[in-house]
Design a protein around this motif. Structure first.
Motif, PDB file in Angstrom:
ATOM      1  N   ILE A 239      -0.574  16.791  10.846  1.00 26.48           N
ATOM      2  CA  ILE A 239      -0.110  15.427  10.601  1.00 26.48           C
ATOM      3  C   ILE A 239      -0.907  14.798   9.449  1.00 26.48           C
ATOM      4  O   ILE A 239      -1.980  15.293   9.095  1.00 26.48           O
ATOM      5  N   PRO A 240      -0.395  13.726   8.865  1.00 23.75           N
ATOM      6  CA  PRO A 240      -1.141  13.060   7.781  1.00 23.75           C
ATOM      7  C   PRO A 240      -2.531  12.609   8.259  1.00 23.75           C
ATOM      8  O   PRO A 240      -2.702  12.193   9.410  1.00 23.75           O
ATOM      9  N   ASP A 241      -3.483  12.679   7.351  1.00 17.02           N
ATOM     10  CA  ASP A 241      -4.862  12.311   7.675  1.00 17.02           C
ATOM     11  C   ASP A 241      -4.986  10.874   8.188  1.00 17.02           C
ATOM     12  O   ASP A 241      -5.755  10.603   9.108  1.00 17.02           O
TER      13      ASP A 241
ATOM     14  N   VAL B 131      -3.976  18.434  14.125  1.00 19.61           N
ATOM     15  CA  VAL B 131      -5.006  18.300  13.096  1.00 19.61           C
ATOM     16  C   VAL B 131      -4.433  17.597  11.870  1.00 19.61           C
ATOM     17  O   VAL B 131      -3.245  17.713  11.573  1.00 19.61           O
ATOM     18  N   GLY B 132      -5.298  16.872  11.163  1.00 20.20           N
ATOM     19  CA  GLY B 132      -4.913  16.238   9.900  1.00 20.20           C
ATOM     20  C   GLY B 132      -4.747  17.275   8.810  1.00 20.20           C
ATOM     21  O   GLY B 132      -5.394  18.330   8.818  1.00 20.20           O
ATOM     22  N   GLU B 133      -3.884  16.965   7.842  1.00 15.60           N
ATOM     23  CA  GLU B 133      -3.529  17.931   6.809  1.00 15.60           C
ATOM     24  C   GLU B 133      -4.721  18.412   5.968  1.00 15.60           C
ATOM     25  O   GLU B 133      -4.721  19.559   5.525  1.00 15.60           O
ATOM     26  N   SER B 134      -5.730  17.593   5.761  1.00 12.08           N
ATOM     27  CA  SER B 134      -6.901  18.035   4.988  1.00 12.08           C
ATOM     28  C   SER B 134      -7.785  18.997   5.774  1.00 12.08           C
ATOM     29  O   SER B 134      -8.645  19.663   5.200  1.00 12.08           O
ATOM     30  N   GLY B 135      -7.570  19.073   7.083  1.00  4.39           N
ATOM     31  CA  GLY B 135      -8.362  19.962   7.920  1.00  4.39           C
ATOM     32  C   GLY B 135      -7.675  21.288   8.222  1.00  4.39           C
ATOM     33  O   GLY B 135      -8.193  22.093   8.992  1.00  4.39           O
ATOM     34  N   TRP B 136      -6.496  21.525   7.610  1.00  2.00           N
ATOM     35  CA  TRP B 136      -5.730  22.731   7.918  1.00  2.00           C
ATOM     36  C   TRP B 136      -5.238  23.390   6.641  1.00  2.00           C
ATOM     37  O   TRP B 136      -4.710  22.731   5.750  1.00  2.00           O
ATOM     38  N   ASP B 137      -5.386  24.691   6.542  1.00  2.00           N
ATOM     39  CA  ASP B 137      -4.896  25.459   5.395  1.00  2.00           C
ATOM     40  C   ASP B 137      -3.610  26.162   5.808  1.00  2.00           C
ATOM     41  O   ASP B 137      -3.641  27.110   6.605  1.00  2.00           O
TER      42      ASP B 137
ATOM     43  N   GLY C  98     -14.117  17.279  11.158  1.00  2.81           N
ATOM     44  CA  GLY C  98     -14.069  17.005  12.596  1.00  2.81           C
ATOM     45  C   GLY C  98     -13.331  15.724  12.946  1.00  2.81           C
ATOM     46  O   GLY C  98     -12.724  15.621  14.008  1.00  2.81           O
ATOM     47  N   ASP C  99     -13.347  14.749  12.032  1.00  2.00           N
ATOM     48  CA  ASP C  99     -12.646  13.491  12.299  1.00  2.00           C
ATOM     49  C   ASP C  99     -11.129  13.631  12.212  1.00  2.00           C
ATOM     50  O   ASP C  99     -10.388  12.713  12.549  1.00  2.00           O
ATOM     51  N   LEU C 100     -10.651  14.807  11.808  1.00  2.00           N
ATOM     52  CA  LEU C 100      -9.210  15.058  11.701  1.00  2.00           C
ATOM     53  C   LEU C 100      -8.679  15.933  12.836  1.00  2.00           C
ATOM     54  O   LEU C 100      -7.480  16.177  12.914  1.00  2.00           O
TER      55      LEU C 100
END
Length: 152
Positions: free
Chosen positions: A30-32, A109-115, A128-130
């Motif tokens: 999902i979006p951050d 998870v937020g998009e910046s935390g997932w590849d 971790g905040d995502l």
């Protein structure tokens, strides 16, 4: 440190990317700006010093609130996704549309935390905040006064 917006953004099914990790576990990306407040909500009411399963359940968020609405949107996106829909039933959402409740045993998870290319965490120690901790749950209508509430 940036402060969270007073009203978090509204999530739509189109905002949710669904995939599996490289071990075939279901992931909702999902979006951050949605992931951060949702991750914070998942930790509300959890005593970091408590032990045992029930010590790890968050505050029950109201059925008509932002948290529950966001989780329901994620559930709908997962159930509508051709990429993971067959797996989602095994991951806790098989009865969601019948009983208006369910538990998702995958990851949010937020998009910046997932590849999306490697299907794995991106910069795990710094994002971790995502990561939304716990299992997102919407209480089914049979739970009467708890129906529709959301816990993690």
């Amino acid at each position: 440190m940036a402060t969270a917006p007073a009203t978090p953004p509204i999530l739509t099914v189109a905002d949710v990317a669904t995939t599996t990790d490289n071990m075939n576990r279901v992931v909702a990306v999902i979006p951050d700006d949605v992931a951060r407040p949702l991750a914070a909500a998942a930790l509300e009411g959890i005593d970091p010093n408590a032990r045992g399963y029930f010590a790890q359940v968050s505050t029950a968020h109201p059925a008509d609130g932002w948290v529950a609405a966001t989780v329901r949107t994620i559930f709908e996106a997962l159930l509508d996704s051709p990429a993971v829909s067959a797996d989602v039933h095994e991951w806790g959402l098989g009865q969601y549309r019948t009983w208006d409740g369910g538990t998702f045993f995958g990851f949010i998870v937020g998009e910046s935390g997932w590849d999306m290319d490697t299907r794995w965490w991106r910069d795990y120690n710094r994002t971790g905040d995502l990561r939304v901790r716990g299992t997102a749950t919407i209480a089914p209508r049979s739970r009467r006064h708890l129906a529709g509430t959301c816990t993690f």
